[in-house]
Design a protein around this motif. Sequence first.
Motif, mmCIF file in Angstrom:
data_model
loop_
_atom_site.group_PDB
_atom_site.id
_atom_site.type_symbol
_atom_site.label_atom_id
_atom_site.label_comp_id
_atom_site.label_asym_id
_atom_site.label_seq_id
_atom_site.Cartn_x
_atom_site.Cartn_y
_atom_site.Cartn_z
ATOM 1 N N SER A 151 -13.514 -71.360 77.626
ATOM 2 C CA SER A 151 -12.878 -70.074 77.846
ATOM 3 C C SER A 151 -11.561 -70.280 78.599
ATOM 4 O O SER A 151 -10.922 -71.330 78.508
ATOM 5 C CB SER A 151 -13.863 -69.208 78.639
ATOM 6 O OG SER A 151 -13.316 -67.944 78.861
ATOM 7 N N LYS A 169 -10.363 -65.521 73.781
ATOM 8 C CA LYS A 169 -11.213 -66.088 74.828
ATOM 9 C C LYS A 169 -12.220 -65.045 75.345
ATOM 10 O O LYS A 169 -13.335 -65.398 75.734
ATOM 11 C CB LYS A 169 -10.370 -66.667 75.967
ATOM 12 C CG LYS A 169 -9.508 -67.870 75.545
ATOM 13 C CD LYS A 169 -10.343 -69.070 75.070
ATOM 14 C CE LYS A 169 -9.507 -70.315 74.812
ATOM 15 N NZ LYS A 169 -10.279 -71.470 74.357
ATOM 16 N N ASN A 194 -14.325 -72.488 82.054
ATOM 17 C CA ASN A 194 -12.891 -72.229 82.170
ATOM 18 C C ASN A 194 -12.288 -73.443 82.869
ATOM 19 O O ASN A 194 -12.508 -73.638 84.066
ATOM 20 C CB ASN A 194 -12.644 -70.961 82.993
ATOM 21 C CG ASN A 194 -11.192 -70.880 83.459
ATOM 22 O OD1 ASN A 194 -10.292 -71.405 82.806
ATOM 23 N ND2 ASN A 194 -10.971 -70.229 84.599
ATOM 24 N N MET A 202 -1.199 -78.419 75.568
ATOM 25 C CA MET A 202 -1.265 -76.962 75.450
ATOM 26 C C MET A 202 -0.708 -76.281 76.703
ATOM 27 O O MET A 202 0.045 -75.313 76.629
ATOM 28 C CB MET A 202 -2.708 -76.490 75.217
ATOM 29 C CG MET A 202 -2.789 -74.985 75.037
ATOM 30 S SD MET A 202 -4.457 -74.325 74.974
ATOM 31 C CE MET A 202 -5.031 -74.903 73.397
HETATM 32 P P1 NDP Z 1 -4.665 -79.640 73.691
HETATM 33 O O1 NDP Z 1 -3.619 -78.914 72.918
HETATM 34 O O2 NDP Z 1 -4.300 -80.848 74.467
HETATM 35 O O3 NDP Z 1 -5.861 -80.035 72.721
HETATM 36 C C1 NDP Z 1 -6.363 -79.097 71.820
HETATM 37 C C2 NDP Z 1 -7.360 -79.771 70.917
HETATM 38 O O4 NDP Z 1 -7.738 -78.829 69.903
HETATM 39 C C3 NDP Z 1 -6.747 -80.982 70.201
HETATM 40 O O5 NDP Z 1 -7.733 -81.961 70.032
HETATM 41 C C4 NDP Z 1 -6.336 -80.373 68.865
HETATM 42 O O6 NDP Z 1 -6.228 -81.276 67.797
HETATM 43 C C5 NDP Z 1 -7.503 -79.417 68.633
HETATM 44 N N1 NDP Z 1 -7.152 -78.453 67.600
HETATM 45 C C6 NDP Z 1 -6.162 -77.534 67.626
HETATM 46 N N2 NDP Z 1 -6.092 -76.892 66.449
HETATM 47 C C7 NDP Z 1 -7.064 -77.421 65.666
HETATM 48 C C8 NDP Z 1 -7.493 -77.207 64.334
HETATM 49 N N3 NDP Z 1 -6.875 -76.330 63.531
HETATM 50 N N4 NDP Z 1 -8.520 -77.921 63.843
HETATM 51 C C9 NDP Z 1 -9.143 -78.853 64.621
HETATM 52 N N5 NDP Z 1 -8.780 -79.121 65.887
HETATM 53 C C10 NDP Z 1 -7.745 -78.421 66.398
HETATM 54 O O7 NDP Z 1 -5.320 -78.528 74.609
HETATM 55 P P2 NDP Z 1 -6.230 -78.603 75.927
HETATM 56 O O8 NDP Z 1 -6.919 -79.904 76.005
HETATM 57 O O9 NDP Z 1 -5.417 -78.115 77.035
HETATM 58 O O10 NDP Z 1 -7.282 -77.438 75.604
HETATM 59 C C11 NDP Z 1 -8.657 -77.655 75.378
HETATM 60 C C12 NDP Z 1 -9.370 -76.319 75.542
HETATM 61 O O11 NDP Z 1 -9.230 -75.859 76.892
HETATM 62 C C13 NDP Z 1 -8.808 -75.208 74.652
HETATM 63 O O12 NDP Z 1 -9.880 -74.434 74.158
HETATM 64 C C14 NDP Z 1 -7.956 -74.394 75.609
HETATM 65 O O13 NDP Z 1 -7.846 -73.053 75.192
HETATM 66 C C15 NDP Z 1 -8.755 -74.524 76.895
HETATM 67 N N6 NDP Z 1 -8.000 -74.298 78.123
HETATM 68 C C16 NDP Z 1 -7.033 -75.192 78.523
HETATM 69 C C17 NDP Z 1 -6.357 -74.993 79.720
HETATM 70 C C18 NDP Z 1 -5.305 -75.936 80.196
HETATM 71 O O14 NDP Z 1 -4.658 -75.646 81.231
HETATM 72 N N7 NDP Z 1 -5.070 -77.066 79.562
HETATM 73 C C19 NDP Z 1 -6.650 -73.829 80.568
HETATM 74 C C20 NDP Z 1 -7.661 -72.946 80.052
HETATM 75 C C21 NDP Z 1 -8.299 -73.195 78.870
HETATM 76 P P3 NDP Z 1 -4.875 -82.143 67.548
HETATM 77 O O15 NDP Z 1 -4.976 -83.302 68.496
HETATM 78 O O16 NDP Z 1 -4.966 -82.534 66.117
HETATM 79 O O17 NDP Z 1 -3.718 -81.247 67.849
#
Ligand code: NDP
Length: 253
Positions: A151, A169, A194, A202
Amino acid sequence: MHYQPKQDLLQNRIILVTGASDGIGREAAQTYARYGATVILLGRSEEKLRQVAAAIENERGYSPSWFTLDLLTCTVDECQRLAQNVAAHYPRLDGVLHNAGLLGDIRPMSEQDPQVWQQVMQVNVNATFMLTQALLPLLLKSDSGSLVFTSSSVGRQGRAGWGAYSVSKFATEGMMQVLADEYQNRHLRVNCINPGGTRTGMRASAFPTEDPQKLKTPADIMPLYLWLMGDDSRRKTGMTFDAQPGRKPGIAQ
Ligand code: NDP
């Protein structure tokens, strides 16, 4: 979170991680393997998944399975086939971490691009639902399954500009609550994490002017990810947890 997991916390547990190719998901997959789990990597980029698998093999001496699935375009049939593929190699799943996510546009509702809106809903909500439905039979074969959704603080309190991402979310929190209620008398717990602001790609696109050095790294937030996959959280279900309790949402100061 102050949690000292035992080194064999996840021994004999089989855990699938989505978005295992990068950011928090990559770190979670490597951490779960380090604590003894057999991990299954899911992502859309074969090349990136190979790299994560190689890093785990280097450290652990075995290469985890990985499967590609693009959550933006995947169909019900593809999710079912993926589950069949997993079932052909593994007797059950003890954990699923739904971590993959799409940020979409950071702009006011009046300016949200409807096409991007649908993409965010597709990846963060619809595909997550379809995959969950397909993987549930494998999770229910575990005597202590843990299903974890990812989330955000904007999934609990709406914030200007966070449009589709925020709404997706909230939906994720809802999906977790419905499932937790449905399985409360079974061996499956369902919770949300979270992560809080964490140093990833991201986060950098959401806050391009932020100093990443002021953020926790994915490795820093792993204690909660471990706790929720291991037996120490066995009785917890239907809950949403902060990986960085007390952290104020928004740009790191
Ligand atoms: P990243 O962008 O670093 O990683 C996102 C991941 O999701 C990557 O592995 C990416 O694959 C994958 N992904 C995105 N689109 C697709 C798709 N179409 N099909 C398959 N895989 C996909 O993000 P984070 O590590 O920061 O985020 C991880 C989670 O944490 C998310 O759900 C985000 O919403 C949540 N979050 C993150 C925060 C932060 O501060 N970082 C805060 C709050 C929540 P690929 O490597 O191919 O791009």
